[in-house]
Motif scaffolding. Sequence first.
Motif, PDB file in Angstrom:
ATOM      1  N   ALA A 114       0.823  -1.214   0.000  1.00 55.42           N
ATOM      2  CA  ALA A 114       0.000   0.000   0.000  1.00 55.42           C
ATOM      3  C   ALA A 114       0.852   1.258   0.000  1.00 55.42           C
ATOM      4  N   GLU A 115       2.049   1.189   0.569  1.00 57.67           N
ATOM      5  CA  GLU A 115       2.930   2.358   0.621  1.00 57.67           C
ATOM      6  C   GLU A 115       3.969   2.342  -0.492  1.00 57.67           C
ATOM      7  N   GLY A 116       3.825   1.400  -1.424  1.00 56.23           N
ATOM      8  CA  GLY A 116       4.723   1.352  -2.566  1.00 56.23           C
ATOM      9  C   GLY A 116       6.060   0.708  -2.293  1.00 56.23           C
ATOM     10  N   LEU A 117       6.210   0.044  -1.151  1.00 58.73           N
ATOM     11  CA  LEU A 117       7.478  -0.625  -0.809  1.00 58.73           C
ATOM     12  C   LEU A 117       7.442  -2.049  -1.354  1.00 58.73           C
ATOM     13  N   ARG A 118       7.600  -2.157  -2.683  1.00 60.87           N
ATOM     14  CA  ARG A 118       7.437  -3.436  -3.365  1.00 60.87           C
ATOM     15  C   ARG A 118       8.443  -4.489  -2.911  1.00 60.87           C
ATOM     16  N   ASP A 119       9.702  -4.052  -2.662  1.00 61.47           N
ATOM     17  CA  ASP A 119      10.729  -5.025  -2.263  1.00 61.47           C
ATOM     18  C   ASP A 119      10.375  -5.685  -0.928  1.00 61.47           C
ATOM     19  N   ASN A 120       9.908  -4.867   0.023  1.00 65.01           N
ATOM     20  CA  ASN A 120       9.525  -5.420   1.328  1.00 65.01           C
ATOM     21  C   ASN A 120       8.318  -6.346   1.216  1.00 65.01           C
ATOM     22  N   ALA A 121       7.375  -5.949   0.345  1.00 63.77           N
ATOM     23  CA  ALA A 121       6.197  -6.790   0.146  1.00 63.77           C
ATOM     24  C   ALA A 121       6.590  -8.141  -0.453  1.00 63.77           C
ATOM     25  N   THR A 122       7.524  -8.093  -1.435  1.00 67.72           N
ATOM     26  CA  THR A 122       8.005  -9.336  -2.053  1.00 67.72           C
ATOM     27  C   THR A 122       8.735 -10.198  -1.035  1.00 67.72           C
ATOM     28  N   ARG A 123       9.495  -9.545  -0.140  1.00 71.04           N
ATOM     29  CA  ARG A 123      10.239 -10.287   0.887  1.00 71.04           C
ATOM     30  C   ARG A 123       9.290 -11.037   1.816  1.00 71.04           C
ATOM     31  N   MET A 124       8.158 -10.430   2.149  1.00 71.01           N
ATOM     32  CA  MET A 124       7.165 -11.094   3.001  1.00 71.01           C
ATOM     33  C   MET A 124       6.621 -12.354   2.326  1.00 71.01           C
ATOM     34  N   ARG A 125       6.302 -12.226   1.012  1.00 77.19           N
ATOM     35  CA  ARG A 125       5.759 -13.379   0.295  1.00 77.19           C
ATOM     36  C   ARG A 125       6.799 -14.493   0.155  1.00 77.19           C
ATOM     37  N   ARG A 126       8.079 -14.064   0.005  1.00 77.68           N
ATOM     38  CA  ARG A 126       9.149 -15.060  -0.110  1.00 77.68           C
ATOM     39  C   ARG A 126       9.346 -15.805   1.212  1.00 77.68           C
ATOM     40  N   LEU A 127       9.215 -15.101   2.319  1.00 76.94           N
ATOM     41  CA  LEU A 127       9.356 -15.737   3.642  1.00 76.94           C
ATOM     42  C   LEU A 127       8.289 -16.804   3.864  1.00 76.94           C
ATOM     43  N   VAL A 128       7.087 -16.537   3.351  1.00 73.71           N
ATOM     44  CA  VAL A 128       6.002 -17.512   3.484  1.00 73.71           C
ATOM     45  C   VAL A 128       6.394 -18.832   2.845  1.00 73.71           C
ATOM     46  N   LYS A 129       6.978 -18.760   1.641  1.00 75.47           N
ATOM     47  CA  LYS A 129       7.385 -19.972   0.931  1.00 75.47           C
ATOM     48  C   LYS A 129       8.572 -20.647   1.607  1.00 75.47           C
ATOM     49  N   GLU A 130       9.567 -19.841   2.029  1.00 73.47           N
ATOM     50  CA  GLU A 130      10.776 -20.411   2.632  1.00 73.47           C
ATOM     51  C   GLU A 130      10.481 -21.129   3.944  1.00 73.47           C
ATOM     52  N   ARG A 131       9.553 -20.589   4.713  1.00 72.17           N
ATOM     53  CA  ARG A 131       9.252 -21.174   6.024  1.00 72.17           C
ATOM     54  C   ARG A 131       8.136 -22.225   5.965  1.00 72.17           C
ATOM     55  N   GLY A 132       7.594 -22.442   4.800  1.00 72.01           N
ATOM     56  CA  GLY A 132       6.547 -23.462   4.647  1.00 72.01           C
ATOM     57  C   GLY A 132       5.266 -23.122   5.374  1.00 72.01           C
ATOM     58  N   VAL A 133       4.952 -21.818   5.419  1.00 75.92           N
ATOM     59  CA  VAL A 133       3.739 -21.382   6.117  1.00 75.92           C
ATOM     60  C   VAL A 133       2.521 -21.681   5.248  1.00 75.92           C
ATOM     61  N   ARG A 134       1.516 -22.304   5.863  1.00 72.54           N
ATOM     62  CA  ARG A 134       0.282 -22.652   5.134  1.00 72.54           C
ATOM     63  C   ARG A 134      -0.658 -21.460   5.143  1.00 72.54           C
ATOM     64  N   VAL A 135      -1.002 -20.977   3.952  1.00 77.57           N
ATOM     65  CA  VAL A 135      -1.846 -19.787   3.829  1.00 77.57           C
ATOM     66  C   VAL A 135      -3.310 -20.204   3.742  1.00 77.57           C
ATOM     67  N   SER A 136      -4.111 -19.665   4.636  1.00 77.22           N
ATOM     68  CA  SER A 136      -5.557 -19.909   4.605  1.00 77.22           C
ATOM     69  C   SER A 136      -6.235 -18.720   3.938  1.00 77.22           C
ATOM     70  N   ALA A 137      -6.892 -18.983   2.820  1.00 78.61           N
ATOM     71  CA  ALA A 137      -7.530 -17.895   2.073  1.00 78.61           C
ATOM     72  C   ALA A 137      -8.751 -17.367   2.806  1.00 78.61           C
ATOM     73  N   GLY A 138      -8.886 -16.061   2.845  1.00 76.02           N
ATOM     74  CA  GLY A 138     -10.070 -15.455   3.425  1.00 76.02           C
ATOM     75  C   GLY A 138     -11.226 -15.527   2.442  1.00 76.02           C
ATOM     76  N   TYR A 139     -12.432 -15.485   2.945  1.00 76.86           N
ATOM     77  CA  TYR A 139     -13.594 -15.568   2.060  1.00 76.86           C
ATOM     78  C   TYR A 139     -14.742 -14.759   2.644  1.00 76.86           C
ATOM     79  N   SER A 140     -15.712 -14.475   1.773  1.00 74.90           N
ATOM     80  CA  SER A 140     -16.918 -13.770   2.195  1.00 74.90           C
ATOM     81  C   SER A 140     -18.126 -14.649   1.892  1.00 74.90           C
ATOM     82  N   LEU A 141     -19.114 -14.579   2.763  1.00 70.87           N
ATOM     83  CA  LEU A 141     -20.371 -15.300   2.537  1.00 70.87           C
ATOM     84  C   LEU A 141     -21.442 -14.285   2.162  1.00 70.87           C
ATOM     85  N   VAL A 142     -22.077 -14.528   1.027  1.00 74.26           N
ATOM     86  CA  VAL A 142     -23.151 -13.648   0.570  1.00 74.26           C
ATOM     87  C   VAL A 142     -24.387 -14.515   0.327  1.00 74.26           C
ATOM     88  N   HIS A 143     -25.509 -14.107   0.894  1.00 75.64           N
ATOM     89  CA  HIS A 143     -26.746 -14.863   0.730  1.00 75.64           C
ATOM     90  C   HIS A 143     -27.385 -14.540  -0.622  1.00 75.64           C
TER      91      HIS A 143
END
Length: 742
Positions: A668-697
């Motif tokens: 959001a603040e345009g710090l693309r390198d830091n944002a990419t580093r966060m996503r890379r850490l997720v893969k390196e550490r084997g963190v399981r990502v749970s997708a968020g969802y919305s329920l609409v009737h």
Amino acid sequence: MRFPTNFWGSKLPSWSLRIKESSRVGKWLEVLSHYREMQRYGVEPSDPSVFPPILKACLNLSSRYGKSMHACLIKQCYESFASIGNSVLDFYSKCGDFESALGAFHCMQNRDSVSWNIIIYGHLDQGVVEEGLRWFNKARVARFEPNISTLVLVIQACRSIGAYNEGLEVHGYMIRSGLCVIDSIQNSMLSMYMDIDLGSARKLFDEMSDKDVISWSVMIEGYLQSEEAEIGLKLFRVMVSEGGIQPDGVTAASVLKACGRLKDIHTGKLVHGVVIRRGDNDDLFIGNSLIDMYSKCKDVDSAYQIYREMSRKNNVSWNSILSGFVLNEKYSEALLLFNLMGEEGVEVDEVTLVIFLQICKYFVQPSQCKSVHCVIIRREYESNGLVISSLIDAYVKCNLVDLAWKLFDGLKRRDGVSWSTMIGGLAYCGKPDEAVKIFCEMSKTQEKPTVITIINLLEAFSLSAELRRSKWAHGIAIRRDMAADVAVATAIVDMYAKCGAIDNSRKVFDQMPQKNVVSWSAMVAAYGMNGLPREALTLLAEMKLQGLKLNSVTALSALSACSHGGLIEEGLTFLKSMVHEYGIVPGLEHYSCVIDMLGRAGKLDLAMELINQIPDGHKVGASAWGAVLSACRSYGNSELGAGALSHVLELEPMNSAGYLLGSSMYAAEGLRDNATRMRRLVKERGVRVSAGYSLVHVGNKACRFVAGDCSNPGAQEINIMVEQLHSCMNIDERIHLGVLEC
């Protein structure tokens, strides 16, 4: 050569005295040896009182020799003596040979009260209860006088088979005969009345002039096992302080168990002090009870100290402290203790495995669950329903749903626990449809759903958030006569709230025949999650008017309502009033909720100030720092957000939420390198990502929408609509900013 009897009686030592002396000190072989010696010399006992000790020796050594002795007595015409006839009766009764006992009884010419007592006592003591009571009634017709031991056994017999009318008749007999003042009889009657009516038992207890430790223990135990355990604990305090009577080990253990159930640590500590004064510190049973009590009263440090100081430990000791750590969410300590059990060669049992599976669930260790499964198979624990249900639950919580289903499907006999566990597990994994299918399958069997089954089903529907199906679940609870149960009704309140049907929640709440603090907390939370914070606070005031005391959960629900409703001042005021007005010491979860409230409002300085003011006993958790991080993302403060992010990743390195929030904040603040580093850490550490969802009737169905999901047939149209909504939101935001600038 045979010598005259009177010659040996005058020249040789008195065998009669020797026999009686040997019998007195329990030397049964000597008794028979002296008698055989008399027979060898041809001496016939002239004193009939020598035969009862001989029969007693036969009872302890040889029943066959006793029958021979009986035959000798008949031949020598000694059976007409009442004392000898009673000894024969006693011999046969205690041998369990009632046929011979009754034969001897019917042949007796001079029966007395002792004879009747022996025949009745023999039947009752050997467990032939109904026959013993029949003989007691026959004896009363014959106007015999029962002794105290017989009366005590008669009362116990009436109690054991539920013959309370006969027991009341016996009580009347004792009042008329003046025997009701004898302690042992009073205590037996007290035990019987405890089974009939607690009020009558208390009346009898209050009328007792001399109460011993048994009297107090019986009365206290009766209250503890009923729904009035608080009165039992109060009576225990009276016994110790005013009565000056020290409880025995059994009573102490029972009181400790009740203290743990009621979370009454003050009385628990009183019992602990009594135990120390009595010198029962080394009693294994009491030691284990103390560990259990302190653990359930949330003082696991004291529980562990008791455990460490125990001179002897058994499996119950290890399991009690292990369970205490798990109960108090000290899973790391529990894991270390479990490993120590292996190092010290302590054999794990079914209870240990059930507790260890709780640890596996917390740390999400699927490989350890499989190892436990192997142990269960090797030790043939598959028939233990609790073990298998715990394993199914652990598999589900470790995301091994297929294995859990395979285990459940392979069960030869599914009980209520296993059905409930599978339904609850599928609901936990976000598979409400599968949970409902399991419930429908259960309905076709002979197994009836329990309260837990219905609660798990309601939880499944609260996840799907479909009002129509939720009403169907409500109908099931009504048809099963469980809707009035306080736990089920509370779950229904929560289910309707999560469906957005707050009016239904309130209607169910108002119709509850009984409400507890959990019910009120659920309704407060229901208002909060539906954006009605003022109604939540009004309900708190109503709760106070009805004399109900808020607990920490109710307080958390109120703070959460203020947070989601944006009532900053009210939330801060309530936090301050928790100690002074409600006597609740704020926990970390309360501080975290207020920090989240301040963060949502953009008051980051106040949020950080509150973090610094949290008492030393509380370590700021990931939820609090996560709230700060979320606020920093929303309000564009990456400098403060970076510090919060480091705390979140340190505390919960395997939770994807922190990484996603950090990546979103930097992007959001345009710090693309830091944002990419966060996503890379997720893969390196084997963190399981749970997708968020919305329920609409949509119509009568709740549809789930996940970001980037193209599996929906109408995905293209949905994405176009989402883009249009984003455009409208951006226009609204620009208009809002323009107004502020003016």
